[in-house]
Design a protein around this motif. Structure first.
Motif, short mmCIF file in Angstrom:
data_model
loop_
_atom_site.label_atom_id
_atom_site.label_comp_id
_atom_site.label_asym_id
_atom_site.label_seq_id
_atom_site.Cartn_x
_atom_site.Cartn_y
_atom_site.Cartn_z
N PRO A 56 -5.06 -7.55 13.33
CA PRO A 56 -4.68 -6.19 13.69
C PRO A 56 -5.06 -5.23 12.58
O PRO A 56 -5.21 -5.64 11.44
CB PRO A 56 -3.15 -6.28 13.85
N GLN A 57 -5.22 -3.97 12.91
CA GLN A 57 -5.66 -2.98 11.93
C GLN A 57 -4.73 -2.93 10.74
O GLN A 57 -5.15 -2.67 9.63
CB GLN A 57 -5.75 -1.60 12.58
N GLY A 58 -3.43 -3.19 10.96
CA GLY A 58 -2.47 -3.06 9.87
C GLY A 58 -2.42 -4.24 8.92
O GLY A 58 -1.79 -4.17 7.88
N ALA A 59 -3.07 -5.38 9.28
CA ALA A 59 -3.01 -6.56 8.43
C ALA A 59 -3.86 -6.35 7.19
O ALA A 59 -4.95 -5.80 7.24
CB ALA A 59 -3.50 -7.78 9.19
N HIS A 60 -3.34 -6.77 6.04
CA HIS A 60 -4.10 -6.65 4.80
C HIS A 60 -3.90 -7.91 3.97
O HIS A 60 -3.01 -8.70 4.23
CB HIS A 60 -3.66 -5.41 4.00
N ASN A 61 -4.78 -8.10 2.98
CA ASN A 61 -4.68 -9.27 2.12
C ASN A 61 -4.77 -8.83 0.65
O ASN A 61 -4.90 -7.64 0.36
CB ASN A 61 -5.77 -10.29 2.48
N PRO A 62 -4.65 -9.76 -0.28
CA PRO A 62 -4.68 -9.38 -1.70
C PRO A 62 -5.94 -8.65 -2.12
O PRO A 62 -5.91 -7.80 -3.02
CB PRO A 62 -4.54 -10.73 -2.42
N GLN A 63 -7.08 -8.95 -1.49
CA GLN A 63 -8.32 -8.24 -1.83
C GLN A 63 -8.22 -6.75 -1.49
O GLN A 63 -8.70 -5.91 -2.24
CB GLN A 63 -9.51 -8.87 -1.08
N ASP A 64 -7.57 -6.43 -0.37
CA ASP A 64 -7.39 -5.02 0.00
C ASP A 64 -6.56 -4.29 -1.05
O ASP A 64 -6.86 -3.14 -1.41
CB ASP A 64 -6.70 -4.90 1.36
N VAL A 65 -5.53 -4.96 -1.55
CA VAL A 65 -4.69 -4.37 -2.59
C VAL A 65 -5.50 -4.16 -3.87
O VAL A 65 -5.47 -3.10 -4.50
CB VAL A 65 -3.45 -5.26 -2.88
N ALA A 66 -6.27 -5.19 -4.25
CA ALA A 66 -7.10 -5.10 -5.45
C ALA A 66 -8.14 -3.99 -5.33
O ALA A 66 -8.42 -3.28 -6.30
CB ALA A 66 -7.78 -6.44 -5.72
N PHE A 67 -8.70 -3.85 -4.14
CA PHE A 67 -9.70 -2.80 -3.90
C PHE A 67 -9.09 -1.42 -4.13
O PHE A 67 -9.67 -0.60 -4.86
CB PHE A 67 -10.22 -2.92 -2.47
N ALA A 68 -7.95 -1.16 -3.55
CA ALA A 68 -7.31 0.15 -3.70
C ALA A 68 -6.87 0.39 -5.14
O ALA A 68 -7.08 1.48 -5.70
CB ALA A 68 -6.13 0.27 -2.74
N GLN A 69 -6.27 -0.63 -5.75
CA GLN A 69 -5.77 -0.47 -7.11
C GLN A 69 -6.91 -0.32 -8.12
O GLN A 69 -6.73 0.31 -9.17
CB GLN A 69 -4.88 -1.65 -7.49
N GLY A 70 -8.08 -0.87 -7.82
CA GLY A 70 -9.23 -0.71 -8.72
C GLY A 70 -10.00 0.56 -8.45
O GLY A 70 -10.44 1.24 -9.37
N MET A 71 -10.16 0.90 -7.17
CA MET A 71 -10.99 2.05 -6.83
C MET A 71 -10.31 3.38 -7.15
O MET A 71 -10.99 4.37 -7.42
CB MET A 71 -11.37 2.01 -5.35
N ILE A 72 -8.98 3.41 -7.14
CA ILE A 72 -8.29 4.67 -7.47
C ILE A 72 -8.63 5.14 -8.89
O ILE A 72 -9.09 6.26 -9.08
CB ILE A 72 -6.77 4.54 -7.26
N PRO A 73 -8.44 4.32 -9.93
CA PRO A 73 -8.82 4.78 -11.28
C PRO A 73 -10.33 4.97 -11.41
O PRO A 73 -10.78 5.83 -12.16
CB PRO A 73 -8.30 3.69 -12.21
N HIS A 74 -11.11 4.18 -10.68
CA HIS A 74 -12.56 4.34 -10.72
C HIS A 74 -12.95 5.72 -10.19
O HIS A 74 -13.75 6.44 -10.80
CB HIS A 74 -13.21 3.23 -9.88
N HIS A 75 -12.38 6.09 -9.06
CA HIS A 75 -12.62 7.42 -8.49
C HIS A 75 -12.10 8.53 -9.41
O HIS A 75 -12.74 9.58 -9.56
CB HIS A 75 -11.93 7.53 -7.14
N ARG A 76 -10.95 8.30 -10.02
CA ARG A 76 -10.39 9.34 -10.90
C ARG A 76 -11.34 9.64 -12.05
O ARG A 76 -11.51 10.81 -12.44
CB ARG A 76 -9.03 8.88 -11.45
N GLN A 77 -11.96 8.60 -12.58
CA GLN A 77 -12.89 8.85 -13.68
C GLN A 77 -14.12 9.60 -13.19
O GLN A 77 -14.63 10.50 -13.88
CB GLN A 77 -13.32 7.54 -14.34
#
Length: 227
Positions: A56-77
């Protein structure tokens, strides 16, 4: 009359029982759907999906969490680098590129922040809500973050202006974009959350195009310098 009353009574009871059963089934079904759509805070909400069925669209896994947590500071820079261009760049093309980077990545930061909050995961902090911590020297202070600039790189960029800024900005941003593409491709192959995979696809497409654009600009700058 008494016979009719006796006949109606069981029918009424049957209707009531059927209605109650429908309510119970609806409630149970709602709980399951909520779990699948909302996800649990354990990093793998897809555990409730039956085997062999699409996630389902709402299902997520640890990679999704890692992607968001990594890409946020990457985008901020990237935003911090882009904002420097407004006052320091000499090329209108570089300023335009910086503006497009900011326009694209700022909303993505907000979207990924919303995902992490809904999953009960930690949202990476940022200096002043959008800046980066420059305490790291070089690139070694950002392990696992492809393309991230270290404190020395950022401090040096801040001191430049004019054509020197343009060349250094483009050089660093190419490397930064290449890192973001690498992270996004990992999300595409290993992620589970449909919106995150879709965003990753957008990042790959947009930033690869900008890499090509920046490399062309660098080629022009280098040829002019050599001449």
């Amino acid at each position: 009359m008494s016979s009719s009353i006796r006949t109606l009574a069981p029918r009424a009871a049957l209707v009531a029982a059927t209605g109650a059963a429908a309510v119970v089934l609806a409630a149970c079904g709602g709980d399951g759907a909520d779990r699948a759509a909302g996800g649990a805070g354990n990093g793998d909400a897809g555990g409730h999906a039956p085997a062999g069925t699409p996630s389902p669209q709402g299902a997520h896994n640890p990679q999704d969490v890692a992607f968001a947590q990594g890409m946020i500071p990457h985008h901020r820079q990237a935003l911090e680098m882009a904002r420097l261009a407004a006052d320091r760049a000499s090329s209108g093309t570089v300023k335009d590129l910086a503006g497009r980077i900011e326009k694209a990545q700022d909303p993505e930061i907000r979207t990924m922040t919303g995902w992490l909050k809904s999953w009960g995961e930690k949202v990476p902090g940022g200096a002043g809500g959008g800046g980066m911590d420059h305490s790291a020297s070089g690139r070694s202070g950002m392990p696992g973050m492809p393309g991230m600039m270290g404190g020395e790189d950022m401090a040096a960029l801040e001191k430049l202006s004019g054509k020197a800024f343009d060349v250094r900005f483009l050089t660093l941003m190419v490397e930064h974009h290449e890192g973001a593409v690498e992270m996004a491709e990992t999300e595409q192959s290993k992620g589970r959350y449909a919106p995150a995979k879709a965003m990753a696809g957008d990042i790959v497409t947009a930033q690869n195009a900008e890499i090509g654009e920046m490399n062309k600009l660098l080629g022009k700058s280098e040829s002019k310098s050599a001449g």
